[in-house]
Structure formats: structure tokens, C-alpha cells
Design an enzyme around this catalytic site. Structure first.
Site, PDB file in Angstrom:
ATOM      1  N   LYS A 134      82.349  37.683  49.235  1.00 50.41           N
ATOM      2  CA  LYS A 134      82.961  38.395  50.357  1.00 50.41           C
ATOM      3  C   LYS A 134      84.017  37.521  51.030  1.00 50.41           C
ATOM      4  CE  LYS A 134      78.961  41.104  51.337  1.00 50.41           C
ATOM      5  NZ  LYS A 134      78.359  42.217  51.917  1.00 50.41           N
ATOM      6  N   GLU A 218      81.436  37.389  61.216  1.00 43.93           N
ATOM      7  CA  GLU A 218      82.426  38.377  61.656  1.00 43.93           C
ATOM      8  C   GLU A 218      82.096  38.831  63.067  1.00 43.93           C
ATOM      9  OE1 GLU A 218      82.112  41.733  59.059  1.00 43.93           O
ATOM     10  OE2 GLU A 218      83.225  40.766  57.449  1.00 43.93           O
ATOM     11  N   HIS A 253      71.363  48.105  57.943  1.00 39.72           N
ATOM     12  CA  HIS A 253      72.662  47.964  57.296  1.00 39.72           C
ATOM     13  C   HIS A 253      72.684  48.511  55.883  1.00 39.72           C
ATOM     14  CE1 HIS A 253      73.655  45.653  60.754  1.00 39.72           C
ATOM     15  NE2 HIS A 253      72.847  44.668  60.440  1.00 39.72           N
ATOM     16  N   ARG A 310      82.062  48.472  41.046  1.00 41.31           N
ATOM     17  CA  ARG A 310      81.138  49.213  40.177  1.00 41.31           C
ATOM     18  C   ARG A 310      81.078  50.656  40.643  1.00 41.31           C
ATOM     19  NH1 ARG A 310      77.459  49.700  44.318  1.00 41.31           N
ATOM     20  NH2 ARG A 310      77.189  47.817  45.534  1.00 41.31           N
TER      21      ARG A 310
HETATM   22  P1  ADP Z   1      76.168  44.657  51.994  1.00 39.64           P
HETATM   23  O1  ADP Z   1      77.126  44.218  50.924  1.00 39.64           O
HETATM   24  O2  ADP Z   1      75.000  43.736  52.162  1.00 39.64           O
HETATM   25  O3  ADP Z   1      75.785  46.089  51.899  1.00 39.64           O
HETATM   26  P2  ADP Z   1      78.336  45.126  53.878  1.00 39.64           P
HETATM   27  O4  ADP Z   1      79.320  44.068  54.148  1.00 39.64           O
HETATM   28  O5  ADP Z   1      78.747  46.228  52.946  1.00 39.64           O
HETATM   29  O6  ADP Z   1      76.981  44.478  53.355  1.00 39.64           O
HETATM   30  O7  ADP Z   1      77.866  45.774  55.242  1.00 39.64           O
HETATM   31  C1  ADP Z   1      76.803  46.683  55.301  1.00 39.64           C
HETATM   32  C2  ADP Z   1      76.810  47.412  56.624  1.00 39.64           C
HETATM   33  O8  ADP Z   1      76.655  46.518  57.707  1.00 39.64           O
HETATM   34  C3  ADP Z   1      78.098  48.155  56.943  1.00 39.64           C
HETATM   35  O9  ADP Z   1      78.116  49.417  56.345  1.00 39.64           O
HETATM   36  C4  ADP Z   1      78.041  48.247  58.452  1.00 39.64           C
HETATM   37  O10 ADP Z   1      77.186  49.267  58.899  1.00 39.64           O
HETATM   38  C5  ADP Z   1      77.412  46.946  58.832  1.00 39.64           C
HETATM   39  N1  ADP Z   1      78.457  45.962  59.135  1.00 39.64           N
HETATM   40  C6  ADP Z   1      79.037  45.104  58.266  1.00 39.64           C
HETATM   41  N2  ADP Z   1      79.951  44.347  58.878  1.00 39.64           N
HETATM   42  C7  ADP Z   1      79.966  44.727  60.178  1.00 39.64           C
HETATM   43  C8  ADP Z   1      80.681  44.293  61.358  1.00 39.64           C
HETATM   44  N3  ADP Z   1      81.554  43.305  61.305  1.00 39.64           N
HETATM   45  N4  ADP Z   1      80.415  44.931  62.506  1.00 39.64           N
HETATM   46  C9  ADP Z   1      79.495  45.919  62.584  1.00 39.64           C
HETATM   47  N5  ADP Z   1      78.792  46.350  61.537  1.00 39.64           N
HETATM   48  C10 ADP Z   1      79.013  45.762  60.344  1.00 39.64           C
END
Ligand code: ADP
Length: 646
Positions: A134, A218, A253, A310
Site C-alpha cells: 500500500k 493515514e 473495515h 484481482r
Molecule cells: P484492506 O486492504 O485491509 O481491506 P483498505 O485500505 O481497503 O484495507 O481499507 C478498508 C476499509 O477501511 C475502507 O473501505 C474504509 O472503510 C476504511 N478506511 C481505510 N482507510 C481509511 C481512512 N483513511 N479513513 C477512514 N476509513 C478508512
């Protein structure tokens, strides 16, 4: 070529393309079944691989050829690159589809597949590498001019660096595993005092889940929407966006409900996000199906989160609104064909919603559940209805794999039509033997805020009280309906499928004979003596008979009903006492208390790591630690007593 045309297998080998006539699917569960469905429709021979404990799993049975990889744990089965490649070679497969999870985003696997002279049904290994971290992906996107959430994604990993970064961007912040996925290794931190501990815990989770403890941080956006773009690229430089999906309904999440298109998204915003996603894909030389995930804030600003290289779990909602088959497209692109349509030709019709049916306990922090599916009933097929599942009744849900049983997908001309259709499908679905999130899903879909499309990632938390109500007492109406259904299921006449039986006609006949009968019924811990009603005026609930049990669907919940001998039942009642036990198989990563220590209600006592997530075992009430039955590093089985409180 028309977008709805299926690729004819006769096309393979034409236009100088790569011939693919046999496809190995390196996965299990619903995605393996789903990929094979399209492969079969295209006339391909399908090869499944399975672990030793998945010998009878649905994906293994549905394949033309099934190869045993041995083992149970993913590391001993579905992650064995050499064995999977050997299985492909032995079975004559020319291509491997990785599904999602497992090896799907493993660049080493993609390279090994190609080195073996086989086709990997995914992007080039270099594109997986580019998005695999990431942190690296964010650096790349920043350079490509794609907007990012403010944060830190650098190399230095010490606590001070993270403290400084968090102070700069402002709390709350979100720690994320650079190698992360599935919400693992992710922690929200509200204030500086909690940062160091959260960082350590997240690093441990990330190390154990991904073998890589690197983190990024973040700004934690408050109640954003998760909106993602499906992209598709061919090997000839064409790249399209196939509209968006809204996946804001999440717990821990992780996505629970997904829909397409995203409600309320303007055409301009769709185009801006779509073009940013295409830019992201082109920046890494992408080929095949991919998803670019964004967070969208209330002002309509969007920020790149990550790219999944994917096919995703939620791809069916995109298929439903476009009429395209993304797996067929993956195969076409792998054969070297160009995308069959242009951006302007991408269809968007109606609305689709998907729910993920998980074996898990919503009342207990969504802990994954395992066990035998003593009852498994799927909704009937029909227009606008789709079920993608990977299990059948009688199957074992193993603690070793992802606990998703399948997905229900409904399409409608409007969002409301899709929602109503999905509610009906949920009502027809029944699962017993393992806990599931079925009733929870139903409450989400039925919620007025969901109906009004008030979507953001805080939805589940905000409506917790409505979505996860404390189980109440069963009503008189329930017992009455249960007794009627029970008596009806007992009668051989009434169970008869004979259309000439007087009992099969829903006339006055039905109510005459069994009327005025009394039964003693048990449902969970509750017992009732119920007199069968003489009329059947109320709508009958969905019910399912298995041996001595009747399962009755009532207000979205499935209840198991049995006839009881009232005296024996009393004798069987015994006082139940004991300590706090492990909710599932796992290992102890932290012991936070000592014998003799007094603890307040809610204090974390022990941290258990299971399914690559950490779960805290907390004191249900204030007390003193009487005994500890575990130590750090111990492997413990489900139900093992860990701590005794007095
Ligand atoms: P993973 O790869 O573990 O699924 P992601 O980066 O796709 O993680 O994030 C999963 C979820 O977490 C997002 O869909 C969102 O709901 C929440 N999320 C991620 N980053 C943020 C952020 N900076 N602020 C608020 N919510 C976030």
C-alpha cells in the site's frame, strides 16, 4: 462484437491468440465455483485443487478434474505454489485462475506460473508488485497525480516517526499494514497516548497475517463512503472503467453489503473517479480485471486508497448492471484478444445489491464460526436473482479458511426494486449448524437509513442498536406459528407431495384434524406448552424440517424447534459454571493479568489470535482473577477455559 456475446471456445487459437482449453482454479469456495461456471459455459475443461479436508467440498466436486494438494491450513495446501503448478501441468491446464485471496496477489506466484509456460489469469507480476505494498502504491499514485488521503507511507518504521506523522496530520489516525488486506493489521488511534501500543499490536497482526510488519498511517476520515472503480485493461493498451461500486456498509473495515451504481453519484464524479482509476491502472501497465478503491467524503472529494489487482468478491454487482461476464473477459484478455467494447459503450442498467453471507457471530464481535451445516437452504433462482455460493448442506465450515459461505445478489430496475428482491431472497435463505450473519444482513437491508441510501462506513456502528438488538423473548405469535408449523410437518399426509391428497389443497381440511392438539416445544432455552390454533389465518413463516427438528424463520432469525418431554427436560437442566473460555481455536499472544489481580468489568484479560486477527477476552463483570489456565504462546482449542474469575 456485442458486449453480451459469450466468447466462443472456437475462437481460441484464432487471431494468433494463446489457446486456453483447460483452466485450473487455484482457490476454493464460492469463487472457485463461480470461475468454473463461466469456464464451463465457454467449453473449457475445469481443474480444481483442494486441501485434504476439502476433498468433498463443492468446488472439488463441480470440477471436471480435482487434484488433492494435501494438508488443511492454507500454508499446507492452497498456498503451495509448486504443487499447484505441478497439478496444472499434470492435468493439461494451460492457464491458472487465482480467484481472490490466497495467491491472487502474489507476484511470485504469477512469475512462477509464467516461468512454467502457463498463463496467469491476472495482471503482469510487475503490476502486482507495484500495488502489492500500500505504501509503494501510494507513492506511485502520488506521482501519477491521483489524490491521496493525507498520511505517511515512508520506509522508517520507528514509533517516533509515526508519532510525528500522526501529530502532523492530526488525530484520529488509521494505522494500516503496508502489505494489508481484509482489514487485518488496521487500527484506529484516537490520541497520542494510545499510538505506541496500537502500533505494536498492528505490527504483530501484520507480521502474522502477511509476514510483513511494515505500517503506514493515514488521516482517519470520519464517515467517508467507500467507492471503488472496476477497471479492465487488455494487452493492447486499452483500459476501461466499468462503473463503480459502493461498499460503505462494513464491519471491522470489511465489506458486508455492496451495490452498483453508487447511489447519488453524479455523472461528472463517476467520470472523474473512473478516469483517475484508469490513470492508476495505466501507470502500472495493468492488464486484466482490477479495482481501484477510493474514499469519498461528504464534499464529493475522493482519495485513492489502494488497488486490488484481482477479481473482487463483489464483482457480481458490476456484472448485474452491465450484463458483462468479467471472468469471460479475463479469459479473453488472457488469450490476447482486445476488449470488445469502448468506454462509451459500457452499459449501466438498473441497480444491483450484494450481501455476503458469513459463518460468524454478529453478537460476539463477528467472530468466525465453524461446524457442520446441518441445514443449508438457498433462495430459488429467478429473474434478477443470483446466488454465488460454495457450500452445500452437510458440509463442514472449517476454521482454516475464510468463513464466507456465499453471496446473494439482486438486480432491479431501481435500487428499491433490488432491495425488495434481496429481502425476499434473505427470507428464503436458512442456515443452521453454524452461526451466520443472515439476520444481521436482513436488518441492514430493511433499515430505513439503508432504504434511504444514507451510506457511509460508519453505518453499522451508528445503527448498532437496531442492527444488533439484544435477543428478546419469543412472542406468543411466534409460539403459535411454530406449533402450527411443527404439527403440519409431523403429519405424513400434510407432508405428502401427492396432489390428490386432500391435505395438499389449502382448504378448510387443513385445520380440522390437528386442531386442539397440545404440544410441548423447546426453542433454545425456552419451553412452551402450545395449543394448536384452529384457524390458520396468519401468514405462515418459512420452515424447514430436518430429522426431529423444525427450523422456523421468524423476523429474520432462524429458530430450531424440538418437541420436548417436559419432565426429562427439567432433569437435564443443570447449573452451568466455569471460567472464560476461548471462543475459537487460536493462540494466546498476550496475558494481561495475574492471579489475585482484581479487574473491572470490561478489562482485557487475555489476547487470543485466531483467523489472523486478535481478539481480547474481557472480564464480563468486576472480580478477581482466581486462576489462569494459559500462557503466552499457548495454542488453545475452542471452549478451552482460559481464565477463572471469582
Ligand atoms: P484492506 O486492504 O485491509 O481491506 P483498505 O485500505 O481497503 O484495507 O481499507 C478498508 C476499509 O477501511 C475502507 O473501505 C474504509 O472503510 C476504511 N478506511 C481505510 N482507510 C481509511 C481512512 N483513511 N479513513 C477512514 N476509513 C478508512
Amino acid at each position: 462484437m456485442n458486449a453480451h456475446d459469450e466468447l466462443s471456445p472456437a475462437l481460441s487459437g484464432t487471431q494468433g491468440t494463446t489457446p486456453i482449453t483447460t483452466l485450473l482454479v487455484a482457490n476454493r469456495g464460492e469463487i472457485a465455483c463461480r470461475v468454473m461456471r463461466t469456464a464451463k459455459a465457454l467449453g473449457l475443461t475445469t481443474v480444481a485443487v483442494h486441501s485434504a479436508i476439502d476433498r468433498n467440498a463443492r468446488h472439488a466436486r463441480e470440477a471436471d478434474v480435482a487434484v488433492d494438494l494435501g494438508g488443511a491450513k492454507p500454508a499446507d495446501s492452497y498456498l503451495l505454489i509448486d504443487r499447484i503448478i505441478a497439478a496444472a501441468q499434470a492435468s493439461g491446464a494451460q492457464a491458472i485462475h487465482p480467484g481472490y485471496g490466497f495467491l491472487s496477489e502474489n507476484a511470485g506466484f504469477a512469475r512462477a506460473v509464467e516461468a512454467a509456460g502457463l498463463v496467469f489469469l491476472g495482471p503482469p507480476a510487475s503490476a502486482i508488485d507495484a500495488m502489492g505494498s500500500k505504501s509503494a502504491a501510494k507513492a506511485l499514485m502520488e506521482a501519477a497525480g491521483v489524490p491521496l488521503v493525507p498520511g505517511y507511507h515512508g520506509e522508517a518504521q520507528d514509533a517516533q516517526t509515526f508519532r510525528d506523522a500522526a501529530a502532523r496530520i492530526g488525530y484520529p489516525v488509521l494505522l494500516k499494514a503496508a502489505a494489508g488486506g481484509g482489514g487485518k493489521g488496521m487500527k484506529v488511534v484516537e490520541r497520542e497516548a494510545d499510538l505506541a501500543e496500537a502500533l505494536q499490536s498492528a505490527q504483530r497482526e501484520a507480521q502474522s497475517a502477511f509476514g510483513d510488519s511494515r505500517m503506514l498511517v493515514e488521516k482517519y476520515l470520519l464517515q467517508p463512503r467507500h467507492v471503488e472503480i472496476q477497471v479492465f485493461a487488455d494487452a493492447h493498451g486499452n483500459c476501461l472503467y466499468l462503473n463503480e461500486r459502493d461498499c460503505s456498509i462494513q464491519r471491522r473495515h470489511q465489506k458486508v453489503v455492496e451495490e452498483a451504481p453508487a447511489p447519488g453519484l453524479s455523472l461528472e464524479l463517476r467520470r472523474a473517479m473512473g478516469e483517475a482509476a484508469v490513470k492508476a491502472a495505466q501507470a502500472i501497465g495493468y492488464v486484466g480485471a482490477g479495482t481501484v478503491e477510493f474514499l469519498l467524503d461528504a464534499r464529493g472529494q475522493f482519495f485513492f486508497m489502494e488497488m486490488n489487482t484481482r477479481l473482487q468478491v463483489e464483482h457480481p454487482v458490476t456484472e448485474a448492471i452491465t450484463g458483462l461476464d468479467l471472468v469471460a473477459w479475463q479469459i479473453r484478455v488472457a488469450r490476447g484478444e482486445p476488449l470488445p467494447i469502448t468506454q462509451a459503450q459500457v452499459p449501466l442498467r438498473g441497480h444491483a445489491i450484494e450481501v455476503r453471507l458469513y459463518a460468524e457471530d454478529p453478537q460476539n464481535e463477528f467472530l468466525p464460526a465453524s461446524g457442520a451445516l446441518t441445514l443449508y437452504h438457498e433462495p430459488a433462482a429467478g429473474p434478477g436473482r443470483r446466488v454465488d455460493s460454495g457450500v452445500r448442506e452437510g458440509d463442514e465450515v472449517s476454521p482454516f479458511y475464510d468463513p464466507m459461505l456465499g453471496k446473494l445478489i439482486a438486480w432491479g430496475e431501481s435500487r428499491e426494486e433490488a432491495r425488495q428482491r434481496l429481502l425476499a431472497m434473505l427470507d428464503e435463505t436458512a442456515v443452521a449448524g453454524v452461526k451466520t450473519n443472515l439476520a444481521f444482513l436482513r436488518r441492514i437491508l430493511a433499515h430505513p437509513s439503508f432504504a434511504a441510501a444514507e451510506l457511509d462506513t460508519g453505518f453499522i456502528e451508528r445503527h448498532q442498536a437496531d442492527l444488533l438488538p439484544a435477543p428478546g423473548e419469543l412472542s406468543d405469535a411466534f409460539w403459535q406459528a411454530a406449533a402450527d408449523a411443527f404439527m403440519e410437518s409431523e403429519s405424513p399426509y400434510l407432508r405428502s407431495d401427492d396432489p390428490h391428497s386432500p391435505w395438499s389443497a389449502r382448504t378448510g381440511w387443513r385445520s380440522v384434524l390437528p386442531a386442539h392438539t397440545t404440544v410441548h416445544l423447546a426453542c433454545g432455552a425456552e419451553r412452551r406448552r402450545v395449543r394448536q390454533a384452529s384457524t390458520n389465518a396468519h401468514p405462515r413463516p418459512h420452515s424447514f424440517r430436518r430429522d426431529d427438528r423444525l427450523y422456523v424463520k421468524w423476523e429474520g432469525e432462524l429458530h430450531a424447534i424440538e418437541r420436548v418431554d417436559p419432565i426429562a427436560a427439567v432433569e437435564r437442566e443443570h447449573a452451568h459454571h466455569g471460567g472464560l473460555s476461548a471462543p475459537m481455536n487460536g493462540s494466546i499472544v498476550r496475558v494481561l493479568v495475574e492471579p489475585g489481580q482484581s479487574v473491572a468489568a470490561g478489562t482485557a484479560l487475555v489476547v487470543l489470535e485466531a483467523m489472523k486477527m486478535e481478539h481480547s477476552i474481557r472480564a464480563p463483570q468486576a472480580g478477581t482473577v482466581k486462576a489462569l489456565y494459559c500462557g503466552e504462546g499457548d495454542m488453545v482449542g475452542e471452549g478451552a477455559v482460559l481464565v477463572e474469575l471469582s
